[in-house]
Structures are given as C-alpha cells and as structure tokens.
Design a protein around this motif. Structure first.
Motif, PDB file in Angstrom:
ATOM      1  N   GLN A 173     -48.827  -3.663  -9.698  1.00 57.94           N
ATOM      2  CA  GLN A 173     -49.779  -3.153 -10.495  1.00 57.94           C
ATOM      3  C   GLN A 173     -50.101  -1.820  -9.682  1.00 57.94           C
ATOM      4  N   LEU A 174     -48.845  -1.522  -9.483  1.00 56.04           N
ATOM      5  CA  LEU A 174     -49.184   0.772  -8.387  1.00 56.04           C
ATOM      6  C   LEU A 174     -48.815   1.429  -9.688  1.00 56.04           C
ATOM      7  N   PRO A 175     -49.346   2.862  -9.307  1.00 59.80           N
ATOM      8  CA  PRO A 175     -49.047   3.790 -10.699  1.00 59.80           C
ATOM      9  C   PRO A 175     -47.889   3.918 -10.428  1.00 59.80           C
ATOM     10  N   LEU A 176     -47.151   4.136 -11.701  1.00 56.48           N
ATOM     11  CA  LEU A 176     -45.893   4.888 -11.650  1.00 56.48           C
ATOM     12  C   LEU A 176     -46.333   6.554 -12.066  1.00 56.48           C
ATOM     13  N   THR A 177     -47.051   7.390 -11.952  1.00 51.39           N
ATOM     14  CA  THR A 177     -47.232   8.318 -11.926  1.00 51.39           C
ATOM     15  C   THR A 177     -46.273   9.336 -11.014  1.00 51.39           C
ATOM     16  N   HIS A 178     -46.493   9.249  -9.886  1.00 53.73           N
ATOM     17  CA  HIS A 178     -45.644  10.024  -9.241  1.00 53.73           C
ATOM     18  C   HIS A 178     -44.451   9.567  -8.442  1.00 53.73           C
ATOM     19  N   LEU A 179     -43.967   8.602  -9.212  1.00 61.21           N
ATOM     20  CA  LEU A 179     -42.617   8.513  -8.709  1.00 61.21           C
ATOM     21  C   LEU A 179     -41.463   8.881  -9.173  1.00 61.21           C
ATOM     22  N   TRP A 180     -41.894  10.468  -9.293  1.00 57.88           N
ATOM     23  CA  TRP A 180     -40.732  11.198  -9.402  1.00 57.88           C
ATOM     24  C   TRP A 180     -40.506  12.217  -7.896  1.00 57.88           C
ATOM     25  N   ILE A 181     -41.197  11.521  -7.378  1.00 60.47           N
ATOM     26  CA  ILE A 181     -41.107  11.774  -5.446  1.00 60.47           C
ATOM     27  C   ILE A 181     -39.889  11.165  -5.235  1.00 60.47           C
ATOM     28  N   LEU A 182     -39.314  10.146  -5.768  1.00 62.30           N
ATOM     29  CA  LEU A 182     -38.230   9.696  -5.491  1.00 62.30           C
ATOM     30  C   LEU A 182     -37.053  11.003  -5.587  1.00 62.30           C
ATOM     31  N   ALA A 183     -37.148  11.675  -5.964  1.00 68.49           N
ATOM     32  CA  ALA A 183     -36.170  12.738  -6.523  1.00 68.49           C
ATOM     33  C   ALA A 183     -36.142  13.202  -4.850  1.00 68.49           C
ATOM     34  N   ALA A 184     -36.754  13.739  -4.263  1.00 67.98           N
ATOM     35  CA  ALA A 184     -36.826  13.747  -2.513  1.00 67.98           C
ATOM     36  C   ALA A 184     -37.021  12.944  -1.781  1.00 67.98           C
ATOM     37  N   VAL A 185     -37.274  11.500  -1.995  1.00 67.92           N
ATOM     38  CA  VAL A 185     -37.213  10.651  -0.985  1.00 67.92           C
ATOM     39  C   VAL A 185     -35.680   9.921  -1.066  1.00 67.92           C
ATOM     40  N   VAL A 186     -35.385  10.271  -1.837  1.00 66.45           N
ATOM     41  CA  VAL A 186     -33.951   9.465  -2.130  1.00 66.45           C
ATOM     42  C   VAL A 186     -32.440  10.365  -1.293  1.00 66.45           C
ATOM     43  N   PRO A 187     -32.302  11.922  -1.712  1.00 65.62           N
ATOM     44  CA  PRO A 187     -31.216  12.296  -0.856  1.00 65.62           C
ATOM     45  C   PRO A 187     -31.911  12.522   0.477  1.00 65.62           C
ATOM     46  N   LEU A 188     -33.488  12.953   1.215  1.00 65.64           N
ATOM     47  CA  LEU A 188     -34.022  13.331   2.543  1.00 65.64           C
ATOM     48  C   LEU A 188     -33.427  11.680   3.395  1.00 65.64           C
ATOM     49  N   ALA A 189     -33.929  10.575   2.960  1.00 64.50           N
ATOM     50  CA  ALA A 189     -34.225   9.383   3.853  1.00 64.50           C
ATOM     51  C   ALA A 189     -32.359   9.347   2.929  1.00 64.50           C
ATOM     52  N   GLY A 190     -32.112   9.170   2.288  1.00 65.38           N
ATOM     53  CA  GLY A 190     -30.175   8.784   2.467  1.00 65.38           C
ATOM     54  C   GLY A 190     -29.422   9.698   3.162  1.00 65.38           C
ATOM     55  N   ALA A 191     -30.026  10.924   3.322  1.00 65.90           N
ATOM     56  CA  ALA A 191     -28.777  12.018   4.769  1.00 65.90           C
ATOM     57  C   ALA A 191     -28.772  11.656   6.074  1.00 65.90           C
ATOM     58  N   ALA A 192     -29.791  10.669   6.110  1.00 65.98           N
ATOM     59  CA  ALA A 192     -31.180  10.062   7.551  1.00 65.98           C
ATOM     60  C   ALA A 192     -29.798   9.000   7.569  1.00 65.98           C
ATOM     61  N   LEU A 193     -29.736   8.027   6.646  1.00 65.53           N
ATOM     62  CA  LEU A 193     -29.541   7.140   7.418  1.00 65.53           C
ATOM     63  C   LEU A 193     -27.709   7.204   7.086  1.00 65.53           C
ATOM     64  N   ALA A 194     -27.389   7.079   6.180  1.00 63.64           N
ATOM     65  CA  ALA A 194     -25.941   7.831   6.004  1.00 63.64           C
ATOM     66  C   ALA A 194     -25.648   8.434   7.356  1.00 63.64           C
ATOM     67  N   GLY A 195     -25.867   9.560   7.911  1.00 60.30           N
ATOM     68  CA  GLY A 195     -25.152  10.271   9.037  1.00 60.30           C
ATOM     69  C   GLY A 195     -25.449   8.851   9.735  1.00 60.30           C
ATOM     70  N   LEU A 196     -26.023   8.737  10.187  1.00 58.96           N
ATOM     71  CA  LEU A 196     -26.841   6.530  11.404  1.00 58.96           C
ATOM     72  C   LEU A 196     -25.513   6.052  11.065  1.00 58.96           C
TER      73      LEU A 196
END
Length: 293
Positions: A173-196
């Motif tokens: 039961q968390l708000p879905l309003t700000h899930l657009w932040i995934l557009a920044a979280v996925v590429p940045l976290a993905g780049a860090a983890l993929a590089g590792l």
C-alpha cells in the motif's frame, strides 16, 4: 636510270619488337636474374578504426537481440524471485520505512540478478571459450564492447523492475505517484552493477569462479538491499554502503514518502552515477587486460 635499293641491316623482328614505336602488344617482362632482389608489393592500408558511438550502437543492438532470445526465461525467474521475497516479507513487515526498503530493494534486485550475475557469467564464459579473440580482431574500441554489453543487460531489466515495483507498491500500500524515478534508477544502478559484473567475469581466472562471484554479488544485493538497514549490525551496514546498488535502493525508497526529499534523492543518484563510471572504467581495463592474454 638505275633504281637504288636500300637494304636495312636491322632485323625485322627487332624493328617490330614489342615496346618499340609502332609495335603491337605489351612489352615483355624480363626474367629476373638469379640473385637480384624482387621488389615487394606495398601493403594495403588498413580500414580506419570505428568510432566509439557507432561501434557502441552496433554492439548494443547485437547484445540486446541475443539477450532477448536467451535471457527472457531468466528475466521471469528474477521477477518472480523478487515478488516472492516481497510476499514472504509481507508477513513480518507491516509498513513504514521497512516496507519502503523491501519494495525498493526487491525492485533493484532484478537489476542485480541480470546486470551483475548474468553479465559476470557471460564475460566469464566469453573469456573461457576464446570469444574475446573475436572482439579483439574487430576495429572496435574496448569501451564499446563493455558499454554495449552492459547497456544491453541493464536495459533488459526494465520490464521486470517496473512490474516488481508496481506489485510491491500495491502489496504494501505504497503510493505509485513517483515510480517515474525508475527511469533514472534503472540505468544508473544498472550501469554500476553491470560494470561490476563485467569486471568480475573478465578478471576471474576460471569460468566457474566468475559464476561464483556473480552469485555472491547477487546474494549481497539481496541481503543488503532488501533487508531494512535499521535492522542490520553496524559492520554489515558498512558493507551495505560499499555496494553500488545501495544508492539506487535508497533513491527509490525515498520517493515512497509523502513528501520526498528530492535533494537526498539527487545525491543518491549522483553517487550511483559516479560508481557506475568507475565500475565501467574498471571493466574496460579488465577487458583490455583479458584480450591481450
């Protein structure tokens, strides 16, 4: 009156020999004299080296096509795994900051499973099978190979991450309003983890060790990312701060607040970006090191 006849002393064969004026046909090539050096043909110029961006796009499309065929079942496994973890944690976590941490950590865990674990296995297999020799013969910059593969694997995690975040938000039961932040979280976290993951796969001396390191990295992302930070012992919390995915988890978790602290979100994303640059640089160096061996 006598008519004078002029007789030429030059033989007719010599007068009309090839190469002379009025002669027909190409001049014969003289046979080389034994001992004389034969001039070598000039080497053909090599093709110009591919530029970074076009080479990066070509590698990215090739890797994305390959991942779309071979990795779809594993993406389902990663998504169902994260959703299953949230269902299990629903019995011990009611809400508040702990629920936000569980949903954010489970969402980023999909990225860790694909971008870290599978990429470490891929580069470990590529090194063990001699596949790096193929890339080494191409006029492609090493950074294009690493960035293209990392970008493809990180992009491949987008559907699973979005599904996990939506299901977790509804479950807790968390708000879905700000899930657009995934557009920044996925590429940045993905780049860090993929590089590792790429660095682990390229530096591992054996394919089995690369697989083991990828599994350990994903397990660390699971334990340190999904479990609420307040319940972890202090030494484990220090290890959590060193994990690249932690800052993506924190950035996503903050957006579930009623009034998100956007300055803190920006700081977490900036740290994640810096770690991503460092990890991809290390992966590029590891690729050069492995390709010349």
């Amino acid at each position: 009156m006598k008519q004078e006849h002029h007789v030429s002393i030059v033989p007719a064969r010599a007068a009309l020999s090839p190469g002379s004026p009025g002669a027909v046909g190409p001049a014969p090539v003289a046979d080389p004299v034994p001992g004389d050096a034969v001039p070598a043909a000039a080497p053909a110029p090599l093709a110009p080296r591919a530029r970074l961006l076009p080479a990066l796009g070509a590698v990215y499309r090739a890797q994305l096509s390959r991942a779309r065929v071979a990795r779809i079942p594993l993406l389902f496994v990663a998504t169902f795994q994260s959703i299953g973890i949230m269902v299990l944690m629903r019995g011990v976590v009611d809400g508040g900051a702990e629920a936000r941490a569980v949903v954010a950590g489970s969402s980023v865990l999909v990225v860790a499973f694909v971008a870290l674990n599978l990429l470490a296995q891929y580069f470990g297999q590529l090194r063990a099978s001699g596949g790096l020799d193929h890339y080494a013969t191409l006029p492609v910059p090493p950074a294009a190979v690493v960035l293209g593969a990392a970008g493809a694997y990180a992009s491949f995690t987008v559907p699973g991450t979005v599904v996990t975040a939506v299901v977790g938000s509804v479950l807790f039961q968390l708000p879905l309003t700000h899930l657009w932040i995934l557009a920044a979280v996925v590429p940045l976290a993905g780049a860090a983890l993929a590089g590792l993951g790429a660095a682990l796969g390229l530096l591992a001396p054996r394919q089995e060790l690369a697989t083991l390191l990828g599994q350990l990295g994903m397990s660390a992302a699971l334990l340190l990312g999904v479990l609420p930070a307040a319940r972890l012992p202090e030494p484990i919390g220090w290890a959590r701060d060193l994990l690249p995915s932690t800052y993506g988890v924190e950035a996503l978790a903050r957006t579930f607040d009623a009034r998100p602290d956007w300055a803190a979100v920006a700081v977490d994303l900036a740290v994640c970006a810096v770690v991503g640059v460092l990890s991809l640089t290390a992966a590029t160096w590891a690729y050069r090191r492995a390709a010349v061996r």
